[in-house]
Scaffold this motif. Sequence first.
Motif, PDB file in Angstrom:
ATOM      1  N   HIS A 145       4.147   8.548  -3.248  1.00  0.00           N
ATOM      2  CA  HIS A 145       3.071   9.532  -3.396  1.00  0.00           C
ATOM      3  C   HIS A 145       3.048  10.119  -4.806  1.00  0.00           C
ATOM      4  O   HIS A 145       1.975  10.311  -5.393  1.00  0.00           O
ATOM      5  N   ARG A 146       4.223  10.388  -5.356  1.00  0.00           N
ATOM      6  CA  ARG A 146       4.282  10.934  -6.723  1.00  0.00           C
ATOM      7  C   ARG A 146       3.745   9.936  -7.738  1.00  0.00           C
ATOM      8  O   ARG A 146       3.175  10.324  -8.767  1.00  0.00           O
ATOM      9  N   ALA A 147       3.935   8.637  -7.440  1.00  0.00           N
ATOM     10  CA  ALA A 147       3.457   7.598  -8.359  1.00  0.00           C
ATOM     11  C   ALA A 147       2.011   7.205  -8.069  1.00  0.00           C
ATOM     12  O   ALA A 147       1.485   6.282  -8.698  1.00  0.00           O
ATOM     13  N   ARG A 148       1.391   7.888  -7.097  1.00  0.00           N
ATOM     14  CA  ARG A 148       0.010   7.595  -6.691  1.00  0.00           C
ATOM     15  C   ARG A 148      -0.145   6.156  -6.222  1.00  0.00           C
ATOM     16  O   ARG A 148      -1.151   5.493  -6.479  1.00  0.00           O
ATOM     17  N   GLY A 149       0.881   5.706  -5.520  1.00  0.00           N
ATOM     18  CA  GLY A 149       0.825   4.375  -4.927  1.00  0.00           C
ATOM     19  C   GLY A 149       0.276   4.435  -3.510  1.00  0.00           C
ATOM     20  O   GLY A 149      -0.272   5.452  -3.070  1.00  0.00           O
ATOM     21  N   ILE A 150       0.446   3.363  -2.780  1.00  0.00           N
ATOM     22  CA  ILE A 150      -0.021   3.269  -1.392  1.00  0.00           C
ATOM     23  C   ILE A 150       1.209   3.172  -0.493  1.00  0.00           C
ATOM     24  O   ILE A 150       2.010   2.237  -0.621  1.00  0.00           O
ATOM     25  N   HIS A 151       1.341   4.140   0.395  1.00  0.00           N
ATOM     26  CA  HIS A 151       2.466   4.131   1.337  1.00  0.00           C
ATOM     27  C   HIS A 151       1.932   3.925   2.750  1.00  0.00           C
ATOM     28  O   HIS A 151       1.028   4.631   3.189  1.00  0.00           O
ATOM     29  N   VAL A 152       2.523   2.961   3.474  1.00  0.00           N
ATOM     30  CA  VAL A 152       2.150   2.679   4.859  1.00  0.00           C
ATOM     31  C   VAL A 152       3.307   3.113   5.754  1.00  0.00           C
ATOM     32  O   VAL A 152       4.442   2.644   5.593  1.00  0.00           O
ATOM     33  N   GLY A 153       3.023   4.004   6.684  1.00  0.00           N
ATOM     34  CA  GLY A 153       4.048   4.475   7.606  1.00  0.00           C
ATOM     35  C   GLY A 153       4.410   3.428   8.654  1.00  0.00           C
ATOM     36  O   GLY A 153       3.764   2.381   8.779  1.00  0.00           O
ATOM     37  N   THR A 154       5.442   3.731   9.429  1.00  0.00           N
ATOM     38  CA  THR A 154       5.962   2.759  10.392  1.00  0.00           C
ATOM     39  C   THR A 154       5.710   3.153  11.847  1.00  0.00           C
ATOM     40  O   THR A 154       6.173   2.462  12.755  1.00  0.00           O
ATOM     41  N   GLY A 155       5.018   4.236  12.088  1.00  0.00           N
ATOM     42  CA  GLY A 155       4.594   4.581  13.441  1.00  0.00           C
ATOM     43  C   GLY A 155       5.724   4.621  14.442  1.00  0.00           C
ATOM     44  O   GLY A 155       6.794   5.169  14.192  1.00  0.00           O
TER      45      GLY A 155
END
Length: 433
Positions: A145-155
């Motif tokens: 998030h700090r790098a403004r990337g894309i993070h996908v959670g694992t539910g």
Amino acid sequence: MAPYIDEALLDDPEELSRKDSRATLRALASAGAQVREALTLAAEAGIDRLAEHDRPRSVLVAATGGSSIVADILELLAEPGSPVPVQARRNLPLPGWVGPLDLVVAVSLSGRAPGPLAVAAEAARRGASLLTVGADGSPLAEVCHRARGIHVGTGQATRTSSRTALWTLLTPVLVGADRLGLLDAPLPVLQQVADRLDERAEEMRPASEGFVNPAKLLAVQLAETVPVILGDGPLGGVAAARASAMLARTARVPAPFGELPDAASGIVACFDGPYAGLARSRPGTYDEGRIRLGDIDTSGWEPHHFAEPEGELMERRRGPAAESGTGGRDIFADPFLDGPAAPRLGLLMLRDAPVTPPTPASVEAETLTDAVLTTAREAGVTVMEVRAGPGEHVVRLADHLAVVDFTATYLAIGLGLDPSVSPHVADLRDRTR
């Protein structure tokens, strides 16, 4: 002596559940659902944004432990047609060439694995693009998030282990790679993967009796051998690596693995070693090459052979191999006087679906695979084959991975082990904190 596997236990769903303390079998059965959930989570995370930017100069995938196969699979599927290089990395140091033009993919179910976390942090410091897959609110998610990337959670998979959450971790990576044009994994193909995983879960469910359940059958065969695993090509090679890792971590059974054609000589050399059927008996023992699964091959015998005294008959049936000490197992050996017999070498061959129409390369590969199997059988090695069903590359790979994952879990439980809890692994963690 081969370990004892309780076949009756494998056909008792209640006992299977009791010995499987963290519901490993149930988690494996959810693989198809993992794919569908991961597709939704990836879309909600905005993974389509990857297609809005220029294609990266290169892609580096950081994953360790049970997640490491994600990197192996991406390399496998991207290699034939990817316009940019794809490389796996387990830990620091990050290669010096990684910078703002590159994409780093970091995968960790907990979001706390030191290797992927350190790689992601260093990549962010250098200005590289980030795609991460892991628990929401984890250190890995914060770095992304700090790098403004894309993070996908694992539910839902966050509560399981990385070994049983493979498709939760892999699916977003495949979606991202598809969006970048590194490989061909559109939504319909991934839906086929989910459907194939559902089919295999139904086929290998705990309530399915052992004589029709391929994973239970294979587990019983493996328990009687010292296993080696071969894949008949790159796809089978990745599956073989997964099988070796699952047998070791889940069933606590070491199993060397390799991929044809490179590993052919290394594996075949074991066929005349101490665990092969024709190499471990004493001089003068019964020639096992003439007896398999209780059936006596009488080819070439004359009728009067059966009327001869036992001593003369045995002399006739001893071949040069027996006289030189390379005969098979002595079926008349007394286990109380001679000790238990050594376990037989077992070859598990993971074969891809047939290529239609055949190509010269596929014919050559099939010929080599058949030659290895013939050599193994003639050497007295127990041979087990698993053939993937038809479909796209990732669908066929899903076939193999489902079989080896369920097999390793049934093997662990049949041997009296909890597939998800290893006291020695727990001790190691305590000593390295």
